[in-house]
Design a protein around this motif. Sequence first.
Motif, PDB file in Angstrom:
ATOM      1  N   ASN A  35     -16.273 -10.270  -8.974  1.00 18.97           N
ATOM      2  CA  ASN A  35     -17.599 -10.212  -8.347  1.00 18.97           C
ATOM      3  C   ASN A  35     -18.331  -8.911  -8.645  1.00 18.97           C
ATOM      4  O   ASN A  35     -19.566  -8.883  -8.733  1.00 18.97           O
ATOM      5  N   LEU A  36     -17.566  -7.831  -8.786  1.00 18.04           N
ATOM      6  CA  LEU A  36     -18.174  -6.523  -9.037  1.00 18.04           C
ATOM      7  C   LEU A  36     -18.206  -6.169 -10.525  1.00 18.04           C
ATOM      8  O   LEU A  36     -18.586  -5.054 -10.881  1.00 18.04           O
ATOM      9  N   HIS A  37     -17.795  -7.120 -11.370  1.00 23.02           N
ATOM     10  CA  HIS A  37     -17.823  -6.937 -12.830  1.00 23.02           C
ATOM     11  C   HIS A  37     -16.996  -5.716 -13.262  1.00 23.02           C
ATOM     12  O   HIS A  37     -17.396  -4.947 -14.135  1.00 23.02           O
ATOM     13  N   GLU A  38     -15.841  -5.559 -12.639  1.00 24.35           N
ATOM     14  CA  GLU A  38     -14.968  -4.436 -12.965  1.00 24.35           C
ATOM     15  C   GLU A  38     -13.919  -4.868 -13.984  1.00 24.35           C
ATOM     16  O   GLU A  38     -13.326  -5.941 -13.853  1.00 24.35           O
ATOM     17  N   PRO A  39     -13.641  -4.038 -14.993  1.00 22.77           N
ATOM     18  CA  PRO A  39     -12.599  -4.393 -15.964  1.00 22.77           C
ATOM     19  C   PRO A  39     -11.194  -4.115 -15.453  1.00 22.77           C
ATOM     20  O   PRO A  39     -10.206  -4.587 -16.034  1.00 22.77           O
ATOM     21  N   TYR A  40     -11.084  -3.343 -14.376  1.00 23.10           N
ATOM     22  CA  TYR A  40      -9.766  -2.881 -13.916  1.00 23.10           C
ATOM     23  C   TYR A  40      -9.835  -2.654 -12.412  1.00 23.10           C
ATOM     24  O   TYR A  40     -10.752  -1.988 -11.913  1.00 23.10           O
ATOM     25  N   ARG A  41      -8.898  -3.211 -11.672  1.00 22.73           N
ATOM     26  CA  ARG A  41      -8.835  -2.985 -10.222  1.00 22.73           C
ATOM     27  C   ARG A  41      -7.393  -3.200  -9.783  1.00 22.73           C
ATOM     28  O   ARG A  41      -6.886  -4.324  -9.773  1.00 22.73           O
ATOM     29  N   THR A  42      -6.718  -2.131  -9.440  1.00 27.42           N
ATOM     30  CA  THR A  42      -5.334  -2.199  -8.985  1.00 27.42           C
ATOM     31  C   THR A  42      -5.185  -1.344  -7.732  1.00 27.42           C
ATOM     32  O   THR A  42      -6.010  -0.476  -7.437  1.00 27.42           O
ATOM     33  N   LEU A  43      -4.098  -1.588  -6.997  1.00 27.20           N
ATOM     34  CA  LEU A  43      -3.834  -0.756  -5.833  1.00 27.20           C
ATOM     35  C   LEU A  43      -3.676   0.706  -6.230  1.00 27.20           C
ATOM     36  O   LEU A  43      -4.252   1.607  -5.615  1.00 27.20           O
ATOM     37  N   LEU A  44      -2.870   0.954  -7.254  1.00 24.23           N
ATOM     38  CA  LEU A  44      -2.659   2.330  -7.690  1.00 24.23           C
ATOM     39  C   LEU A  44      -3.966   2.951  -8.166  1.00 24.23           C
ATOM     40  O   LEU A  44      -4.238   4.125  -7.907  1.00 24.23           O
ATOM     41  N   GLY A  45      -4.806   2.154  -8.832  1.00 22.91           N
ATOM     42  CA  GLY A  45      -6.103   2.653  -9.251  1.00 22.91           C
ATOM     43  C   GLY A  45      -6.957   3.078  -8.073  1.00 22.91           C
ATOM     44  O   GLY A  45      -7.664   4.097  -8.124  1.00 22.91           O
ATOM     45  N   HIS A  46      -6.926   2.309  -6.974  1.00 19.91           N
ATOM     46  CA  HIS A  46      -7.657   2.692  -5.761  1.00 19.91           C
ATOM     47  C   HIS A  46      -7.190   4.055  -5.258  1.00 19.91           C
ATOM     48  O   HIS A  46      -7.999   4.940  -4.927  1.00 19.91           O
ATOM     49  N   PHE A  47      -5.880   4.210  -5.157  1.00 19.11           N
ATOM     50  CA  PHE A  47      -5.346   5.468  -4.633  1.00 19.11           C
ATOM     51  C   PHE A  47      -5.722   6.642  -5.532  1.00 19.11           C
ATOM     52  O   PHE A  47      -6.087   7.715  -5.047  1.00 19.11           O
ATOM     53  N   ARG A  48      -5.611   6.444  -6.827  1.00 20.51           N
ATOM     54  CA  ARG A  48      -5.954   7.539  -7.732  1.00 20.51           C
ATOM     55  C   ARG A  48      -7.435   7.888  -7.645  1.00 20.51           C
ATOM     56  O   ARG A  48      -7.803   9.068  -7.634  1.00 20.51           O
ATOM     57  N   HIS A  49      -8.285   6.876  -7.590  1.00 18.66           N
ATOM     58  CA  HIS A  49      -9.723   7.121  -7.491  1.00 18.66           C
ATOM     59  C   HIS A  49     -10.061   7.857  -6.192  1.00 18.66           C
ATOM     60  O   HIS A  49     -10.755   8.888  -6.217  1.00 18.66           O
ATOM     61  N   GLU A  50      -9.594   7.354  -5.059  1.00 24.23           N
ATOM     62  CA  GLU A  50      -9.954   7.967  -3.784  1.00 24.23           C
ATOM     63  C   GLU A  50      -9.363   9.360  -3.636  1.00 24.23           C
ATOM     64  O   GLU A  50      -9.971  10.239  -3.003  1.00 24.23           O
ATOM     65  N   SER A  51      -8.198   9.593  -4.218  1.00 25.78           N
ATOM     66  CA  SER A  51      -7.644  10.947  -4.169  1.00 25.78           C
ATOM     67  C   SER A  51      -8.525  11.919  -4.934  1.00 25.78           C
ATOM     68  O   SER A  51      -8.529  13.128  -4.646  1.00 25.78           O
ATOM     69  N   GLY A  52      -9.287  11.413  -5.902  1.00 28.54           N
ATOM     70  CA  GLY A  52     -10.214  12.269  -6.622  1.00 28.54           C
ATOM     71  C   GLY A  52     -11.257  12.870  -5.699  1.00 28.54           C
ATOM     72  O   GLY A  52     -11.634  14.052  -5.836  1.00 28.54           O
ATOM     73  N   HIS A  53     -11.753  12.099  -4.737  1.00 29.01           N
ATOM     74  CA  HIS A  53     -12.718  12.630  -3.775  1.00 29.01           C
ATOM     75  C   HIS A  53     -12.076  13.736  -2.926  1.00 29.01           C
ATOM     76  O   HIS A  53     -12.708  14.756  -2.628  1.00 29.01           O
ATOM     77  N   TYR A  54     -10.825  13.519  -2.538  1.00 28.63           N
ATOM     78  CA  TYR A  54     -10.110  14.524  -1.757  1.00 28.63           C
ATOM     79  C   TYR A  54      -9.998  15.830  -2.543  1.00 28.63           C
ATOM     80  O   TYR A  54     -10.270  16.920  -2.003  1.00 28.63           O
ATOM     81  N   LEU A  71       0.832  -1.202   0.000  1.00 30.37           N
ATOM     82  CA  LEU A  71       0.000   0.000   0.000  1.00 30.37           C
ATOM     83  C   LEU A  71       0.869   1.255   0.000  1.00 30.37           C
ATOM     84  O   LEU A  71       0.604   2.210  -0.745  1.00 30.37           O
ATOM     85  N   GLU A  72       1.904   1.266   0.826  1.00 34.56           N
ATOM     86  CA  GLU A  72       2.784   2.425   0.875  1.00 34.56           C
ATOM     87  C   GLU A  72       3.486   2.647  -0.468  1.00 34.56           C
ATOM     88  O   GLU A  72       3.695   3.792  -0.893  1.00 34.56           O
ATOM     89  N   SER A  73       3.845   1.574  -1.140  1.00 35.81           N
ATOM     90  CA  SER A  73       4.499   1.700  -2.440  1.00 35.81           C
ATOM     91  C   SER A  73       3.579   2.373  -3.456  1.00 35.81           C
ATOM     92  O   SER A  73       3.993   3.278  -4.187  1.00 35.81           O
ATOM     93  N   ALA A  74       2.321   1.930  -3.495  1.00 30.96           N
ATOM     94  CA  ALA A  74       1.357   2.551  -4.408  1.00 30.96           C
ATOM     95  C   ALA A  74       1.104   4.001  -4.014  1.00 30.96           C
ATOM     96  O   ALA A  74       0.955   4.878  -4.876  1.00 30.96           O
ATOM     97  N   LYS A  75       1.059   4.261  -2.714  1.00 33.83           N
ATOM     98  CA  LYS A  75       0.834   5.629  -2.243  1.00 33.83           C
ATOM     99  C   LYS A  75       1.973   6.547  -2.667  1.00 33.83           C
ATOM    100  O   LYS A  75       1.754   7.711  -3.037  1.00 33.83           O
ATOM    101  N   ARG A  76       3.212   6.050  -2.627  1.00 36.07           N
ATOM    102  CA  ARG A  76       4.345   6.885  -3.050  1.00 36.07           C
ATOM    103  C   ARG A  76       4.256   7.217  -4.535  1.00 36.07           C
ATOM    104  O   ARG A  76       4.640   8.312  -4.958  1.00 36.07           O
ATOM    105  N   GLN A  77       3.751   6.287  -5.344  1.00 40.36           N
ATOM    106  CA  GLN A  77       3.597   6.591  -6.763  1.00 40.36           C
ATOM    107  C   GLN A  77       2.543   7.676  -6.962  1.00 40.36           C
ATOM    108  O   GLN A  77       2.708   8.564  -7.804  1.00 40.36           O
TER     109      GLN A  77
END
Length: 361
Positions: free
Chosen positions: A181-200, A111-117
């Motif tokens: 299960n969620l029928h997502e075409p893409y799910r990565t750690l970095l993708g999570h960080f980028r998405h959630e930073s969008g809310h910020y 998680l920290e590695s993805a966060k640094r990116q």
Amino acid sequence: MQVFNCSHCGKLVFFDSVHCVHCGSTLAFVPDRMAMHAMAPAQGGAMGLWSLLPEGTSTALYRQCYNQTQWQACNFAVPEHSSSLLCVACRQTVALPDLSLPGNVAGWARLESAKRQLFYSLARLGLQSVDDGAAPDPGPRYAFLADWPGGEPVLTGHAGGTITINVAEADDAQRLSHRVNLHEPYRTLLGHFRHESGHYYWDRLVLGAGREDAFRALFGDERQDYSAALERHYAQPESADWHANFVSAYASSHPWEDWAETWAHYLHLIDLLETAAAYDSSLALPGAPAAERVRVVSPFSDPAPGFDTMVQQWSPLTLLLNSLNRSLGQEDAYPFALSTGALRKLQFVHELVRSRALVPS
């Protein structure tokens, strides 16, 4: 991102490298210089202090981040006179899982590695300060938590400036299971960080800048019931026409998620273009005239390319990326096609970032 070279021997190294495999030098990313540096123990017997190589680069001395010396989980350097043992990125993490439990250290480190990116991308865009002291916007805070037997599940999300991510997302098998299960075409750690930073950054670039009306004209009214919108999204089959106006099916669930998904794709675009430009890439669609060959220009070049130019470079680059993946028997790295409606929203993000960055890009 940009290409990095060992400052001692000149060979290629990577953003997460801690040693140069060619000359054996200790490496660290130095946030206040936004560069990878080889380091040597400081002369004079100063315990734990390092000087940058080659000699004469700077008189400043640095320490390794505590999360590196204790856990081998960070490669960012800390200025000598910092009051914190942690680097500027690790200080953003305000909650950790129980590191005494098996698997949590490895998951937290990923998680920290993805966060640094993400930190790097935000800093390059001028949205994240790299200063060691107080900053106009120190960026999001992060809580990395694990589920407890019998407890409430940890939900990945953003609230009040803090991004929470379940450490289970660092497990490839679990993340793949969630994606299917969620029928997502893409799910990565970095993708999570980028998405959630969008809310910020929605709170800062839209709400905090009085741009709600412009936002609503493109994305819709975010004041509609958020929980009800997500319930409808997961209860009903996805609409067949979402492609016309959204970057993903999930983006169609609510304007806030539309923004966050669009924001994440903008960060995908910026990072991939910078990487391709760093390798001096040029390409053309098969069968296209030679005059239509596109040379990729970094989004951070001076002068910076316009949005239309970046999209012109992006389209053939993602086709090449996906084709290379298929050549290796892998799924598409970027399984999306951006419609005119989605591109209008991406341009809105681009213009806000350019106008509201803390420092010039």
